[in-house]
Design a protein around this motif. Structure first.
Motif, mmCIF file in Angstrom:
data_model
loop_
_atom_site.group_PDB
_atom_site.id
_atom_site.type_symbol
_atom_site.label_atom_id
_atom_site.label_comp_id
_atom_site.label_asym_id
_atom_site.label_seq_id
_atom_site.Cartn_x
_atom_site.Cartn_y
_atom_site.Cartn_z
ATOM 1 N N HIS A 33 8.273 -3.836 -10.539
ATOM 2 C CA HIS A 33 8.312 -2.531 -11.198
ATOM 3 C C HIS A 33 9.539 -2.538 -12.091
ATOM 4 O O HIS A 33 10.640 -2.253 -11.652
ATOM 5 C CB HIS A 33 8.379 -1.412 -10.170
ATOM 6 C CG HIS A 33 8.195 -0.052 -10.774
ATOM 7 N ND1 HIS A 33 8.374 1.103 -10.072
ATOM 8 C CD2 HIS A 33 7.835 0.335 -12.033
ATOM 9 C CE1 HIS A 33 8.150 2.141 -10.862
ATOM 10 N NE2 HIS A 33 7.831 1.694 -12.047
ATOM 11 N N ARG A 92 2.144 3.784 -9.555
ATOM 12 C CA ARG A 92 1.238 4.733 -10.191
ATOM 13 C C ARG A 92 -0.103 4.012 -10.324
ATOM 14 O O ARG A 92 -0.173 2.924 -10.910
ATOM 15 C CB ARG A 92 1.759 5.183 -11.558
ATOM 16 C CG ARG A 92 3.185 5.741 -11.521
ATOM 17 C CD ARG A 92 3.306 7.014 -10.700
ATOM 18 N NE ARG A 92 4.685 7.424 -10.556
ATOM 19 C CZ ARG A 92 5.264 8.368 -11.276
ATOM 20 N NH1 ARG A 92 4.562 9.001 -12.217
ATOM 21 N NH2 ARG A 92 6.531 8.695 -11.072
ATOM 22 N N GLU A 94 3.156 13.472 -11.583
ATOM 23 C CA GLU A 94 4.157 14.158 -10.767
ATOM 24 C C GLU A 94 3.922 13.843 -9.289
ATOM 25 O O GLU A 94 3.133 14.503 -8.622
ATOM 26 C CB GLU A 94 4.069 15.672 -11.007
ATOM 27 C CG GLU A 94 5.034 16.498 -10.198
ATOM 28 C CD GLU A 94 6.459 15.986 -10.300
ATOM 29 O OE1 GLU A 94 6.909 15.305 -9.358
ATOM 30 O OE2 GLU A 94 7.110 16.280 -11.326
ATOM 31 N N PRO A 95 4.585 12.794 -8.759
ATOM 32 C CA PRO A 95 4.361 12.437 -7.348
ATOM 33 C C PRO A 95 4.621 13.583 -6.379
ATOM 34 O O PRO A 95 4.004 13.644 -5.314
ATOM 35 C CB PRO A 95 5.357 11.281 -7.134
ATOM 36 C CG PRO A 95 5.538 10.680 -8.487
ATOM 37 C CD PRO A 95 5.474 11.833 -9.446
ATOM 38 N N ALA A 96 5.527 14.523 -6.737
ATOM 39 C CA ALA A 96 5.817 15.648 -5.853
ATOM 40 C C ALA A 96 4.618 16.574 -5.692
ATOM 41 O O ALA A 96 4.614 17.448 -4.810
ATOM 42 C CB ALA A 96 7.010 16.439 -6.383
ATOM 43 N N ALA A 101 6.271 8.348 -0.431
ATOM 44 C CA ALA A 101 7.228 7.466 -1.103
ATOM 45 C C ALA A 101 6.527 6.425 -1.961
ATOM 46 O O ALA A 101 7.104 5.917 -2.930
ATOM 47 C CB ALA A 101 8.128 6.790 -0.071
ATOM 48 N N SER A 112 -0.956 3.194 -2.666
ATOM 49 C CA SER A 112 -0.581 4.490 -3.232
ATOM 50 C C SER A 112 -0.802 5.543 -2.150
ATOM 51 O O SER A 112 -1.483 5.292 -1.148
ATOM 52 C CB SER A 112 -1.424 4.798 -4.477
ATOM 53 O OG SER A 112 -2.778 4.980 -4.130
ATOM 54 N N ARG A 163 6.256 7.123 -5.746
ATOM 55 C CA ARG A 163 7.427 6.940 -6.615
ATOM 56 C C ARG A 163 7.593 5.485 -7.041
ATOM 57 O O ARG A 163 8.427 5.178 -7.888
ATOM 58 C CB ARG A 163 8.679 7.460 -5.905
ATOM 59 C CG ARG A 163 8.669 8.971 -5.748
ATOM 60 C CD ARG A 163 9.950 9.488 -5.129
ATOM 61 N NE ARG A 163 9.960 9.352 -3.679
ATOM 62 C CZ ARG A 163 9.430 10.245 -2.838
ATOM 63 N NH1 ARG A 163 8.840 11.326 -3.322
ATOM 64 N NH2 ARG A 163 9.479 10.062 -1.540
ATOM 65 N N ILE A 164 6.827 4.597 -6.424
ATOM 66 C CA ILE A 164 6.898 3.173 -6.750
ATOM 67 C C ILE A 164 5.672 2.726 -7.536
ATOM 68 O O ILE A 164 5.776 2.004 -8.526
ATOM 69 C CB ILE A 164 7.025 2.328 -5.464
ATOM 70 C CG1 ILE A 164 8.341 2.646 -4.752
ATOM 71 C CG2 ILE A 164 6.940 0.837 -5.776
ATOM 72 C CD1 ILE A 164 8.473 1.952 -3.410
#
Length: 370
Positions: free
Chosen positions: A80, A116, A147-149, A110, A50, A113-114
């Protein structure tokens, strides 16, 4: 098989592991063995799938196996949903950490986004009674899981703040420079504040106020110094502009989301988490992690991967059994460590068991039927 799971993990010259290859079937994983055998090193390797510096927040060079110091590599296969991903992260001596996803170099962001991923480690047992920095990290990892962003917003804010702090220390008084940096900080800072508040709302909705085993905690964001926190982009921009003289005297920025603290109230008893017993504080933390996982499962259709290091500490047998039941009911993949297999007795038949031992300075992991 749950919708998000690590199916294989390879550690090469990572910490105490010279070469360790593990295969997983998606059920919870119990890693047991004596202290110092290398159990936490497996969890740390997983945490590096992560974004960020991993659960130990260690320097890249410190992860290399000694005395060889040849560099290290972690490779994993993940499912996933219907997708399959190959993730590799590695570092050569003296070089920064690299990430490769499905054969292509990628930024760390990145990974969010794959995968969590949430974790709970022994140092977090003191979360409610130590400094605000640890609580802020806990809050931001919770937020990033939704929220990965959020990670990008934090990086942008911190970069602009470092530049502003440099101007302050050098006593630069060019208003245009400050205005440009403060505009960037207000933009990314407002995003940070919004992301954090949204995460707390999701976790609050996923908690059970009537749960006596893992009691609910009411969370709120407060200023670490007790001052009023700017909430919007406009408020933050005004606070930064108005605070230049004070900040110049201090040599650093004194207002903004980097000054936030996470407050927790043990709802059933109406007391701050810091005043709860050690066991209650651990139960509150587990309650938050489980609520975070349930909320993610609702939002994404799959629970996150959980890393629970020495989680049995401060839990009695009944709470351990309840935790194991919750993890199985959640339906996700969880990795737990402990000194003995007996700590995971109520997971028998419902989890994979591995024994971790150390021989001549090398960690060895072997399947332990249960």
């Amino acid at each position: 098989m749950p919708r998000l799971a690590v199916t294989s993990l390879l550690l090469s010259h990572f910490r105490s592991h010279r070469r360790t290859l593990l295969e997983f079937d998606g059920r919870p994983v119990a890693l047991h063995g004596p202290n110092g055998a290398g159990k936490t090193n497996v969890l740390e390797a997983l945490s590096l799938l992560s974004p960020g510096r991993g659960l130990r927040r260690a320097a890249v060079a410190d992860m290399a196996r000694r005395p060889e110091a040849l560099g290290w590599k972690i490779a994993a296969e993940l499912c996933h949903g219907s997708a399959r991903h190959a993730i590799e992260t590695r570092a050569e001596p003296g070089e920064p950490r690299l990430v490769v996803i499905d054969g292509k170099p990628a930024p760390q962001a990145a990974l969010g986004r794959i995968v969590r991923m949430l974790w709970l480690i022994p140092s977090m047992d003191r979360l409610w009674i130590e400094g605000a920095e640890g609580r802020r990290r806990f809050l931001d990892r919770m937020t990033m899981s939704f929220e990965p962003a959020h990670a990008d917003a934090v990086l942008a804010y911190e970069k602009a703040m470092r530049e502003r702090n440099r101007l302050l220390r050098d006593e630069v008084r060019d208003v245009a420079w400050y205005e440009a940096l403060e505009a960037q900080m207000a933009e990314s800072g407002a995003a940070i504040i919004g992301h954090r508040q949204a995460a707390l709302r999701r976790v609050a909705a996923a908690q059970d106020p009537g749960d006596a085993v893992f009691p609910a905690a009411a969370l709120s964001i407060v200023a670490a110094d007790g001052e009023e926190m700017p909430q919007s982009r406009e408020e933050l921009a005004r606070a930064l502009s108005a605070g230049r003289d004070r900040d110049r005297a201090a040599g650093r920025t004194l207002a903004g989301p980097h000054r936030a603290d996470l407050a927790a109230l043990y709802q059933a008893k109406g007391m701050p988490a810091a005043q709860a017993s050690t066991g209650e504080q651990k139960a509150l933390l587990l309650s938050l992690v489980l609520a975070n996982a349930r909320a993610l499962a609702e939002d994404l259709g799959a629970p996150p991967i959980l890393l629970l290091d020495e989680v049995a500490a401060h839990l009695d047998a009944d709470r351990r059994a309840a935790l194991h039941d919750r993890l199985v009911d959640l339906g996700g993949q969880a990795f737990l460590t402990g000194t003995g297999a007996e700590l995971f007795a109520t997971l028998s038949g419902r989890a994979q068991f591995f024994e971790v031992v150390e021989r001549d300075g090398v960690s060895i992991v072997r399947t332990a039927p249960r």
